[in-house]
Design a protein around this motif. Structure first.
Motif, PDB file in Angstrom:
ATOM      1  N   GLY A  75      26.382 -21.760 -11.848  1.00 48.64           N
ATOM      2  CA  GLY A  75      26.696 -20.446 -11.293  1.00 48.64           C
ATOM      3  C   GLY A  75      27.823 -19.729 -12.012  1.00 48.64           C
ATOM      4  N   ILE A  76      28.853 -20.474 -12.450  1.00 47.28           N
ATOM      5  CA  ILE A  76      29.958 -19.847 -13.174  1.00 47.28           C
ATOM      6  C   ILE A  76      29.516 -19.484 -14.587  1.00 47.28           C
ATOM      7  CG2 ILE A  76      32.332 -20.153 -13.999  1.00 47.28           C
ATOM      8  CD1 ILE A  76      32.800 -22.083 -11.704  1.00 47.28           C
ATOM      9  N   ASP A  77      28.716 -20.367 -15.208  1.00 49.56           N
ATOM     10  CA  ASP A  77      28.196 -20.070 -16.548  1.00 49.56           C
ATOM     11  C   ASP A  77      27.360 -18.797 -16.538  1.00 49.56           C
ATOM     12  OD1 ASP A  77      28.811 -22.718 -18.130  1.00 49.56           O
ATOM     13  OD2 ASP A  77      28.013 -23.331 -16.200  1.00 49.56           O
ATOM     14  N   LEU A  78      26.632 -18.575 -15.446  1.00 46.34           N
ATOM     15  CA  LEU A  78      25.802 -17.382 -15.329  1.00 46.34           C
ATOM     16  C   LEU A  78      26.648 -16.119 -15.429  1.00 46.34           C
ATOM     17  CD1 LEU A  78      22.940 -16.278 -14.651  1.00 46.34           C
ATOM     18  CD2 LEU A  78      23.607 -16.329 -12.251  1.00 46.34           C
ATOM     19  N   ILE A  79      27.789 -16.121 -14.731  1.00 44.62           N
ATOM     20  CA  ILE A  79      28.681 -14.968 -14.778  1.00 44.62           C
ATOM     21  C   ILE A  79      29.290 -14.817 -16.169  1.00 44.62           C
ATOM     22  CG2 ILE A  79      30.884 -14.074 -13.912  1.00 44.62           C
ATOM     23  CD1 ILE A  79      30.123 -15.113 -11.187  1.00 44.62           C
ATOM     24  N   ILE A  80      29.710 -15.941 -16.760  1.00 42.38           N
ATOM     25  CA  ILE A  80      30.303 -15.886 -18.096  1.00 42.38           C
ATOM     26  C   ILE A  80      29.319 -15.278 -19.089  1.00 42.38           C
ATOM     27  CG2 ILE A  80      31.104 -17.309 -20.025  1.00 42.38           C
ATOM     28  CD1 ILE A  80      32.276 -19.250 -17.985  1.00 42.38           C
ATOM     29  N   ARG A  81      28.085 -15.728 -19.022  1.00 38.22           N
ATOM     30  CA  ARG A  81      27.074 -15.281 -19.986  1.00 38.22           C
ATOM     31  C   ARG A  81      26.855 -13.778 -19.929  1.00 38.22           C
ATOM     32  NH1 ARG A  81      21.407 -18.380 -20.342  1.00 38.22           N
ATOM     33  NH2 ARG A  81      22.877 -19.978 -21.028  1.00 38.22           N
ATOM     34  N   TYR A  82      26.816 -13.222 -18.714  1.00 33.72           N
ATOM     35  CA  TYR A  82      26.481 -11.804 -18.583  1.00 33.72           C
ATOM     36  C   TYR A  82      27.696 -10.882 -18.587  1.00 33.72           C
ATOM     37  CZ  TYR A  82      21.685 -13.136 -17.628  1.00 33.72           C
ATOM     38  OH  TYR A  82      20.421 -13.645 -17.752  1.00 33.72           O
ATOM     39  N   VAL A  83      28.876 -11.438 -18.342  1.00 27.63           N
ATOM     40  CA  VAL A  83      30.055 -10.579 -18.225  1.00 27.63           C
ATOM     41  C   VAL A  83      30.834 -10.441 -19.520  1.00 27.63           C
ATOM     42  CG1 VAL A  83      32.324 -10.398 -17.135  1.00 27.63           C
ATOM     43  CG2 VAL A  83      30.324 -10.898 -15.737  1.00 27.63           C
ATOM     44  N   LEU A  84      30.998 -11.528 -20.267  1.00 20.91           N
ATOM     45  CA  LEU A  84      31.831 -11.457 -21.471  1.00 20.91           C
ATOM     46  C   LEU A  84      31.253 -10.499 -22.510  1.00 20.91           C
ATOM     47  CD1 LEU A  84      33.030 -15.150 -22.002  1.00 20.91           C
ATOM     48  CD2 LEU A  84      34.234 -13.254 -20.946  1.00 20.91           C
ATOM     49  N   GLY A  85      29.972 -10.630 -22.809  1.00 25.33           N
ATOM     50  CA  GLY A  85      29.318  -9.671 -23.706  1.00 25.33           C
ATOM     51  C   GLY A  85      29.921  -9.620 -25.102  1.00 25.33           C
ATOM     52  N   ARG A  86      29.840  -8.428 -25.717  1.00 20.50           N
ATOM     53  CA  ARG A  86      30.344  -8.225 -27.076  1.00 20.50           C
ATOM     54  C   ARG A  86      31.253  -6.991 -27.123  1.00 20.50           C
ATOM     55  NH1 ARG A  86      27.769 -11.323 -30.772  1.00 20.50           N
ATOM     56  NH2 ARG A  86      28.542  -9.986 -32.454  1.00 20.50           N
ATOM     57  N   PRO A  87      32.441  -7.079 -26.556  1.00 18.57           N
ATOM     58  CA  PRO A  87      33.366  -5.932 -26.562  1.00 18.57           C
ATOM     59  C   PRO A  87      33.851  -5.625 -27.978  1.00 18.57           C
ATOM     60  CG  PRO A  87      34.479  -7.892 -25.779  1.00 18.57           C
ATOM     61  CD  PRO A  87      33.039  -8.265 -25.916  1.00 18.57           C
ATOM     62  N   ARG A  88      34.202  -4.373 -28.207  1.00 17.85           N
ATOM     63  CA  ARG A  88      34.603  -3.954 -29.551  1.00 17.85           C
ATOM     64  C   ARG A  88      36.101  -4.068 -29.785  1.00 17.85           C
ATOM     65  NH1 ARG A  88      30.951   1.545 -30.514  1.00 17.85           N
ATOM     66  NH2 ARG A  88      28.902   0.523 -30.318  1.00 17.85           N
ATOM     67  N   THR A  89      36.889  -4.042 -28.726  1.00 19.52           N
ATOM     68  CA  THR A  89      38.339  -4.123 -28.888  1.00 19.52           C
ATOM     69  C   THR A  89      38.902  -5.267 -28.061  1.00 19.52           C
ATOM     70  OG1 THR A  89      38.842  -2.652 -27.025  1.00 19.52           O
ATOM     71  CG2 THR A  89      38.441  -1.618 -29.178  1.00 19.52           C
ATOM     72  N   GLU A  90      40.100  -5.685 -28.411  1.00 22.12           N
ATOM     73  CA  GLU A  90      40.740  -6.782 -27.688  1.00 22.12           C
ATOM     74  C   GLU A  90      41.046  -6.389 -26.253  1.00 22.12           C
ATOM     75  OE1 GLU A  90      44.908  -9.146 -28.149  1.00 22.12           O
ATOM     76  OE2 GLU A  90      43.718  -8.965 -29.975  1.00 22.12           O
ATOM     77  N   GLY A  91      41.416  -5.115 -26.045  1.00 21.79           N
ATOM     78  CA  GLY A  91      41.709  -4.648 -24.695  1.00 21.79           C
ATOM     79  C   GLY A  91      40.485  -4.721 -23.796  1.00 21.79           C
ATOM     80  N   ARG A  92      39.337  -4.288 -24.314  1.00 24.65           N
ATOM     81  CA  ARG A  92      38.106  -4.363 -23.524  1.00 24.65           C
ATOM     82  C   ARG A  92      37.696  -5.812 -23.289  1.00 24.65           C
ATOM     83  NH1 ARG A  92      34.215   0.412 -26.101  1.00 24.65           N
ATOM     84  NH2 ARG A  92      35.553   2.179 -25.518  1.00 24.65           N
ATOM     85  N   ALA A  93      37.946  -6.654 -24.271  1.00 21.70           N
ATOM     86  CA  ALA A  93      37.626  -8.073 -24.113  1.00 21.70           C
ATOM     87  C   ALA A  93      38.450  -8.673 -22.974  1.00 21.70           C
ATOM     88  CB  ALA A  93      37.898  -8.820 -25.416  1.00 21.70           C
ATOM     89  N   LEU A  94      39.735  -8.342 -22.926  1.00 21.60           N
ATOM     90  CA  LEU A  94      40.591  -8.829 -21.839  1.00 21.60           C
ATOM     91  C   LEU A  94      40.104  -8.330 -20.486  1.00 21.60           C
ATOM     92  CD1 LEU A  94      44.318  -8.695 -23.024  1.00 21.60           C
ATOM     93  CD2 LEU A  94      43.146 -10.645 -22.006  1.00 21.60           C
TER      94      LEU A  94
END
Length: 589
Positions: A75-94
């Protein structure tokens, strides 16, 4: 003042330095203290065992099972997979990292949340070319902040509320009551981490960078097909007790023999992988029948189903802390071979067998596949993760595990069931539906935390029943000059300081009777002071030892002790500045 009161105070005072400066587990220290008080007659058996019947303790235990069901089903992996994604900046990644972590930590124990996120964040940051150390400490801090939102957020909240309900049943709190303060605290804290906090961290090398080139810490040799070592055992060939090297695996005909035993027979063409330093290669060159391997690709960079490369973070409770790797017989106990050790972001150089392990060291291990599940809940390791391993597969029951947790929250929120009954019902349902096996449920119970909480009740009872709590309360009132606002500040500061040195649960439970006695002596409501204890016990940002998640990210992030004070010191003050004015507004004196 009676002798019992002085004995209780002496035992409690002795407990704090033992917990802060020794490797003895908090549970063992507190249980020993309770046994001593029982032997001295300061408390009776009923008072000594009162913690084991506290509703807060059992609620914590059942919540561990609920969290295990979500973790086991992916269940936690599911959220990680769909939420982290591919952000373009470090701020968006955070932003993609901190918001879900803070939200989940309001309803799940943050230790498994952080444990699941760490390997995912390391892989994700490497793929995005972002420095991992900018994410791991904020990850830990966000999980702590999220835990202040609900009673489910941390075991401390549940236990303190259980103590409150036992003493003042009419004042027992609802699941979301502390959200009036917790949400503002979490919002301000997360904004600080997004805008300022991560910029205060100096550049650090993490364990993944220290281990990225296997040729720096391994030597590969080949058994001459016509040489004298063919059909000899590892022991007979003299390869078992080398001075500066360990034989960790044999690559043979496209397969691998991992964690090699002394009786393993060598075959011509075997590729032997030794852990150690390149300087130690001279020792191998003197062994007749061995020659350097000319295969361009390192054996550790290949995938074999028979072995796993694992990173393990050493716990402060690990039995090998302070021992040399060779002397401790690490391989024999765990069935895993140490390839390298990373400390403060740097690989520890020199003779591998002579390295003395320290808490938060990151070990690169070669092990057989069952190692990860077998030792995931071991108190010797804070974190075990497969190196470059694929994310755990999403089980079809993940949605069911989340549904059960949401149902538990709804039942407790709307008063259909008490917190304890709702958590117990949810845990039973998780096991019956197959979301969590009985074995996984047993492994999920953090016995050390549960024993620490239960034993802390015994010390609290000793202080209260001997009259020492009342005496300390009078002293505290004198310091606060009878001013409830000043008393609130003193309570918060003392609990926050103790939390930085010992466990947050012990700090909260032991100070609870003193805090309540102070409020009663002042003739005001105990509620603002009890809530202050909850928030102060969670304000653990300035040291890696004050909160388990802080220690979990310490090694993988390559941090140093001062990094926590640099980034967490201001966060500690921000949390206090937000919480202290709000608490009396919601719960008046």
């Amino acid at each position: 003042m009676p002798l019992d009161a002085w004995l209780a105070l002496a035992v409690v005072i002795a407990v704090f330095p033992l917990m802060a400066f020794t490797r003895i587990g908090a549970d063992m220290i507190l249980l020993g203290a309770v046994i001593l008080l029982l032997t001295l007659g300061v408390i009776d058996p009923q008072q000594a065992l009162a913690g084991f019947s506290n509703s807060g303790l059992f609620t914590v235990a059942f919540m561990y099972v609920l969290v295990a069901s979500i973790r086991e089903t992916g269940g936690i992996d599911l959220i990680i997979r769909y939420v982290l994604g591919r952000p373009r900046t470090e701020g968006r990644a955070l932003l993609r990292l901190l918001l879900p972590v803070a939200s989940m930590s309001g309803f799940l124990n943050n230790t498994p949340v952080v444990a699941t996120y760490i390997p995912a964040v390391l892989s994700w940051s490497r793929r995005m070319a972002f420095p991992a150390h900018r994410f791991l400490m904020p990850l830990s801090f966000a999980s702590i902040l999220g835990g202040t939102i609900t009673l489910f957020g941390t075991s401390t909240n549940l236990v303190v509320n259980g103590m409150l309900a036992n003493r003042y049943p009419e004042l027992a709190m609802g699941l979301f009551d502390i959200a009036w303060v917790g949400v503002p605290v979490a919002v301000v804290g997360v904004l600080y981490l997004l805008l300022v906090g991560h910029r205060l961290l100096p550049k650090r090398r993490g364990a993944d960078q220290a281990f990225e080139n296997p040729r720096e810490f391994t030597i590969e040799m080949e058994v001459d097909r016509q040489g004298p070592l063919v059909d000899k055992t590892v022991e007979g060939a003299g390869l078992r007790h080398l001075q500066e090297l360990f034989l960790v695996e044999i690559e043979r005909d496209g397969n691998v023999v991992s964690v090699v035993g002394p009786g393993e027979k060598l075959k011509g063409g075997d590729r032997l992988v030794f852990a150690g330093t390149s300087a130690a290669a001279v020792e191998l060159q003197q062994v007749r029948g061995l020659r350097p391997s000319h295969d361009g690709e390192s054996s550790l960079e290949k995938e074999f189903k028979e072995r796993r490369l694992v990173e393990a973070v050493v716990s402060d409770q690990c039995q090998f802390v302070g021992q040399r790797i060779r002397e401790g017989h690490f391989r024999t106990l765990y069935g895993a071979a140490v390839l390298a050790v990373c400390r403060s972001g740097e690989r520890v150089a020199g003779n591998l067998g002579q390295i003395r392990l320290q808490p938060a060291d990151v070990l690169l291990l070669e092990a057989r596949p069952p190692f990860i599940e077998r030792h995931r809940q071991s108190r010797d390791f804070l974190l075990i993760s497969q190196v470059n391993g694929a994310a755990r597969p999403i089980h079809e029951k993940a949605w069911l595990a989340w549904s059960i947790l949401i149902g538990v929250i709804a039942l407790a929120t709307f008063g259909v069931l008490s917190l304890l009954n709702a958590a117990m019902f949810g845990a039973a349902l998780a096991v019956l539906t197959g979301c969590c096996t009985i074995g996984a449920a047993k492994r999920s119970l953090d016995v050390q935390v549960l024993l620490t909480i239960a034993a802390s009740f015994g010390l609290g009872s000793a202080l209260e029943n001997s009259g020492m709590a009342q005496a300390l309360a009078s002293t505290t009132l004198g310091m606060a000059d009878g001013n409830p606002w000043l008393l609130l500040f003193v309570v918060y500061a003392v609990v926050a300081l103790l939390t930085a040195l010992i466990t947050n649960n012990a700090a909260a439970v032991i100070t609870f009777p003193i805090v309540v006695a102070s409020a009663e002596s002042l003739g005001v409501s105990p509620m603002p002071f009890v809530v202050a204890v909850m928030f102060a016990a969670s304000a653990s940002f300035i040291t890696p030892i004050g909160y388990q998640t802080n220690l979990m990210v310490y090694g993988p992030g390559g941090y140093r002790f001062g990094d926590y004070l640099r980034m967490g010191g201001l966060l500690n003050m921000l949390v206090a500045l937000v919480a202290l004015p709000l608490i009396p507004l919601i719960w008046p004196f």
